[in-house]
Design a protein around this motif. Structure first.
Motif, PDB file in Angstrom:
ATOM      1  N   VAL B  78     -25.013  12.899  20.596  1.00 43.81           N
ATOM      2  CA  VAL B  78     -25.903  13.617  21.517  1.00 43.81           C
ATOM      3  C   VAL B  78     -26.889  14.473  20.727  1.00 43.81           C
ATOM      4  N   HIS B  79     -26.347  15.293  19.818  1.00 42.54           N
ATOM      5  CA  HIS B  79     -27.209  16.238  19.099  1.00 42.54           C
ATOM      6  C   HIS B  79     -28.255  15.514  18.252  1.00 42.54           C
ATOM      7  N   GLY B  80     -27.848  14.432  17.583  1.00 41.68           N
ATOM      8  CA  GLY B  80     -28.782  13.719  16.713  1.00 41.68           C
ATOM      9  C   GLY B  80     -30.020  13.262  17.463  1.00 41.68           C
ATOM     10  N   THR B  81     -29.813  12.722  18.641  1.00 43.48           N
ATOM     11  CA  THR B  81     -30.938  12.169  19.403  1.00 43.48           C
ATOM     12  C   THR B  81     -31.703  13.259  20.141  1.00 43.48           C
ATOM     13  N   VAL B  82     -30.978  14.216  20.687  1.00 35.66           N
ATOM     14  CA  VAL B  82     -31.633  15.381  21.313  1.00 35.66           C
ATOM     15  C   VAL B  82     -32.528  16.085  20.279  1.00 35.66           C
ATOM     16  N   ASN B  83     -32.043  16.166  19.044  1.00 33.69           N
ATOM     17  CA  ASN B  83     -32.807  16.875  18.017  1.00 33.69           C
ATOM     18  C   ASN B  83     -34.079  16.127  17.622  1.00 33.69           C
ATOM     19  N   ASP B  84     -34.004  14.806  17.587  1.00 32.03           N
ATOM     20  CA  ASP B  84     -35.209  14.033  17.257  1.00 32.03           C
ATOM     21  C   ASP B  84     -36.296  14.232  18.315  1.00 32.03           C
ATOM     22  N   LEU B  85     -35.903  14.379  19.557  1.00 32.61           N
ATOM     23  CA  LEU B  85     -36.886  14.680  20.601  1.00 32.61           C
ATOM     24  C   LEU B  85     -37.363  16.123  20.496  1.00 32.61           C
ATOM     25  N   SER B  86     -36.418  17.022  20.234  1.00 28.59           N
ATOM     26  CA  SER B  86     -36.746  18.452  20.194  1.00 28.59           C
ATOM     27  C   SER B  86     -37.795  18.756  19.130  1.00 28.59           C
ATOM     28  N   VAL B  87     -37.652  18.140  17.940  1.00 28.90           N
ATOM     29  CA  VAL B  87     -38.594  18.443  16.859  1.00 28.90           C
ATOM     30  C   VAL B  87     -39.973  17.836  17.118  1.00 28.90           C
ATOM     31  N   ALA B  88     -40.065  16.929  18.088  1.00 30.20           N
ATOM     32  CA  ALA B  88     -41.390  16.457  18.530  1.00 30.20           C
ATOM     33  C   ALA B  88     -41.979  17.420  19.559  1.00 30.20           C
ATOM     34  N   GLY B  89     -41.251  18.477  19.858  1.00 30.48           N
ATOM     35  CA  GLY B  89     -41.721  19.430  20.863  1.00 30.48           C
ATOM     36  C   GLY B  89     -41.398  18.986  22.277  1.00 30.48           C
ATOM     37  N   ALA B  90     -40.599  17.923  22.399  1.00 31.43           N
ATOM     38  CA  ALA B  90     -40.286  17.371  23.718  1.00 31.43           C
ATOM     39  C   ALA B  90     -39.026  18.009  24.304  1.00 31.43           C
ATOM     40  N   THR B  91     -38.914  17.937  25.612  1.00 30.95           N
ATOM     41  CA  THR B  91     -37.711  18.359  26.316  1.00 30.95           C
ATOM     42  C   THR B  91     -36.879  17.115  26.619  1.00 30.95           C
ATOM     43  N   PRO B  92     -35.691  16.992  26.018  1.00 24.43           N
ATOM     44  CA  PRO B  92     -34.854  15.814  26.234  1.00 24.43           C
ATOM     45  C   PRO B  92     -34.359  15.758  27.684  1.00 24.43           C
ATOM     46  N   LEU B  93     -34.451  14.579  28.288  1.00 22.19           N
ATOM     47  CA  LEU B  93     -33.999  14.409  29.674  1.00 22.19           C
ATOM     48  C   LEU B  93     -32.848  13.410  29.800  1.00 22.19           C
ATOM     49  N   TYR B  94     -32.998  12.259  29.152  1.00 15.51           N
ATOM     50  CA  TYR B  94     -32.055  11.159  29.375  1.00 15.51           C
ATOM     51  C   TYR B  94     -31.584  10.565  28.061  1.00 15.51           C
ATOM     52  N   LEU B  95     -30.360  10.047  28.101  1.00 13.47           N
ATOM     53  CA  LEU B  95     -29.820   9.281  26.971  1.00 13.47           C
ATOM     54  C   LEU B  95     -29.310   7.943  27.472  1.00 13.47           C
ATOM     55  N   THR B  96     -29.408   6.929  26.621  1.00 12.32           N
ATOM     56  CA  THR B  96     -28.596   5.730  26.826  1.00 12.32           C
ATOM     57  C   THR B  96     -27.571   5.694  25.690  1.00 12.32           C
ATOM     58  N   LEU B  97     -26.457   5.015  25.938  1.00 18.66           N
ATOM     59  CA  LEU B  97     -25.337   5.036  24.988  1.00 18.66           C
ATOM     60  C   LEU B  97     -24.817   3.631  24.722  1.00 18.66           C
ATOM     61  N   ASN B  98     -24.733   3.262  23.457  1.00 17.70           N
ATOM     62  CA  ASN B  98     -24.050   2.032  23.050  1.00 17.70           C
ATOM     63  C   ASN B  98     -22.805   2.397  22.276  1.00 17.70           C
ATOM     64  N   ALA B  99     -21.699   1.749  22.620  1.00 17.54           N
ATOM     65  CA  ALA B  99     -20.458   1.959  21.878  1.00 17.54           C
ATOM     66  C   ALA B  99     -19.989   0.616  21.315  1.00 17.54           C
ATOM     67  N   PHE B 100     -19.797   0.576  20.001  1.00 19.43           N
ATOM     68  CA  PHE B 100     -19.188  -0.572  19.334  1.00 19.43           C
ATOM     69  C   PHE B 100     -17.787  -0.128  18.956  1.00 19.43           C
ATOM     70  N   ILE B 101     -16.800  -0.640  19.679  1.00 16.27           N
ATOM     71  CA  ILE B 101     -15.436  -0.148  19.538  1.00 16.27           C
ATOM     72  C   ILE B 101     -14.616  -1.181  18.791  1.00 16.27           C
ATOM     73  N   GLU B 102     -13.861  -0.727  17.799  1.00 18.29           N
ATOM     74  CA  GLU B 102     -13.032  -1.663  17.039  1.00 18.29           C
ATOM     75  C   GLU B 102     -11.708  -1.877  17.757  1.00 18.29           C
ATOM     76  N   GLU B 103     -11.341  -3.121  17.854  1.00 17.83           N
ATOM     77  CA  GLU B 103     -10.025  -3.483  18.389  1.00 17.83           C
ATOM     78  C   GLU B 103      -8.958  -2.638  17.700  1.00 17.83           C
ATOM     79  N   GLY B 104      -8.074  -2.050  18.472  1.00 18.28           N
ATOM     80  CA  GLY B 104      -7.012  -1.228  17.883  1.00 18.28           C
ATOM     81  C   GLY B 104      -7.242   0.268  18.004  1.00 18.28           C
ATOM     82  N   LEU B 105      -8.469   0.680  18.325  1.00 13.86           N
ATOM     83  CA  LEU B 105      -8.723   2.126  18.492  1.00 13.86           C
ATOM     84  C   LEU B 105      -7.864   2.654  19.640  1.00 13.86           C
ATOM     85  N   GLU B 106      -7.231   3.802  19.431  1.00 15.74           N
ATOM     86  CA  GLU B 106      -6.409   4.395  20.480  1.00 15.74           C
ATOM     87  C   GLU B 106      -7.303   4.808  21.646  1.00 15.74           C
TER      88      GLU B 106
END
Lengths: 338, 338
Positions: B78-106
């Motif tokens: 969250v912070h990484g992407t919010v920060n990239d928008l913030s330093v452009a002077g923008a107000t972050p509104l929305y995120l999309t999320l991709n998760a690559f999950i490894e078989e076996g993760l609890e």
């Protein structure tokens, strides 16, 4: 080329320093460059046409092998996301791209895949406006994983969705099902099979646009993971009604059928990456089918079934006159298909 | 909990069928649910305030370990992407999320990470509007990789960027550097070290907003991979001018300094995930620094150097009165840091 001297991705390609900058410039920016993409900036300003509804979607791609007949992970990452916007009735405009690259991947191969991605994006009229690359340690990736997020726009005031579906509505499919899943499967050496099946990976935007003028269009979806049967099961879950499919009318290519019979797969559950399933009000179904057939990629479209009041499940009328329930998918017959 | 009976991710969680739907409903939708997120749809319609410039950014996350003092891959994404928008002077509104999950993760662990991501998103005022999950075969992932794409808006007419930087401009940093990189490093058992360093992972939006009213604000950037030294090198490459930093004024926490000395790392190259570097016209630098110090998270902000006509490189004035060139990063001292 001598395998031993082939240039490969190193961990330092992900460090934020010189090698990463050079990789981004020489591979990603070279192929994907456009007036909105600024690789020295962390974000991009994108023009949005006034008065349009804005749609966002995202998709990850882990296909194995990375290249297969009819496509590769690059073209797939464009089509998959373009298609999710297209079936919402939106016009795709922009993509963002994430690449998770495994240490050791040949740079020539990465270049080929990014070049393919760029060609597909151009073909779909979308621009990659932002990107990020990460390098994962050898053995902690599958060569290359991609994620794309798409932004598109639609004229306001249109209602499409699972909640629009009514009893008696007709299901259309834009072409044969199961090609992508079968092509990827055959491309895996582990199966020891060869066959003449190409992935259907393509944009469904022209197909979706051909249907959009019909007021009786209720819902569109591209049947990817889980295939046609999973889209039908989604319809059942959302509507509480049933879906009745006629096996004789669902198009399946002969080589796909043979491979599935040989390996025990069901083509209705295999992924497509360039097909569209639409639910249309019965009175407009014939005209909508004609429109689909007139659009590029829709030549083999078929009317394949309808929405029934009950039972609340997916029933396949077999060619021999019997019935088979297409249950919600339980196990995963084919991981890393898209 | 008995390790043997702990619920873990299986390949079938990525198949497009029942298990995938249940995982999405019970983990992702449960934590991330909001009025725009519809897990039965492939895309989301997002309201964009009229007359605003729209900004897009994307970032991938491969941090190891997945949880570390001060954060985890969820809050980081969250912070990484919010920060990239913030330093452009923008107000972050929305995120999309991709998760690559490894078989076996609890699954309990995944749940904890998604819950953390949801908390961070709420804290930043952004909504996750679309997502996708993929499951990769055991041994082909690093537990969990995430990618987030952010959409934000900014009042039109503001110019910020590397091309705005002028000779004599002053560099500000919002707080101590190298905390994130050091905290993640210490959290890896392979180093056999323990230390009292927490990641600085946080939103820089309040910091960026504190600076935005200054007409003399030229450029902002969050120093992540490659750290402060890499941002300074970017300034050099883009401007053709030099950057002069005063070691005595660059804040580095004592435990970060000790760990770096012990292991031979340079804190100026280590990632921050909640710091902001700003270039400000000299006449406004003092007032801008005061504004930064008055914003949450900016209490330890410092003026650390300036833009010089030449030489076109990054020069660090050492505390002993010498000079050291901070070169563009070559190798990768610490893979999978963010």
């Amino acid at each position: 080329m001598d395998q031993g001297t082939e240039l490969r991705i190193e961990l330092a390609h992900g460090n934020g320093g010189r090698l990463m900058r050079e990789l981004i410039e020489s591979v990603f920016a070279r192929h994907l460059g456009n007036d909105l993409l600024d690789v020295t900036s962390d974000s991009a300003r994108v023009p949005i046409p006034a008065g349009q509804d804005v749609f966002v979607t995202t998709d990850g791609f882990i296909v194995n092998p990375l290249e297969f007949p009819g496509g590769d992970i690059g073209s797939l990452a464009v089509h998959g996301t373009v298609n999710d916007l297209s079936v919402a009735g939106a016009t795709p405009l922009y993509l963002t791209l994430n690449a998770f690259i495994e240490e050791g991947l040949e740079i020539a191969r990465l270049d080929r895949l990014v070049s393919s991605l760029a060609r597909a994006a151009k073909g779909c009229g979308v621009r990659v406006v932002a990107g990020d690359t990460k390098v994962v340690v050898r053995g902690e990736g599958g060569g290359l994983y991609l994620a794309t997020t798409g932004i598109g726009v639609r004229e306001p005031g249109r209602s499409l969705g699972l909640d629009q579906v009514r009893e008696g509505d007709v299901l259309l499919v834009s072409g044969p099902v199961g090609d992508h899943g079968t092509a990827v499967m055959l491309a895996r050496e582990e199966f020891g099979l060869r066959g003449d099946v190409r992935s259907d990976s393509a944009s469904v935007f022209p197909l979706a646009q051909a249907l959009l003028p019909f007021a009786g269009l209720r819902f569109m979806r591209d049947p990817t993971r889980g295939g046609l049967a999973s889209v039908a099961n989604e319809l059942v879950r959302a509507s509480g009604m049933g879906v009745r499919l006629a096996e004789a009318r669902v198009p399946v290519r002969e080589p796909v059928r043979s491979v599935c019979e040989m390996l025990g797969y069901d083509p209705y559950y295999l992924a497509c990456e360039g097909r569209l399933v639409a639910v249309v009000e019965a009175g407009q179904a014939e005209a909508a089918l004609a429109a689909l057939r007139g659009a590029p990629g829709g030549e083999h479209a078929q009317s394949i079934g309808e929405i029934t009041a009950r039972p609340a499940c997916v029933v396949l009328e077999t060619e021999l006159g019997g019935e088979r329930i297409l249950e919600e998918l339980e196990d995963d017959p084919l991981p890393r298909i898209c």
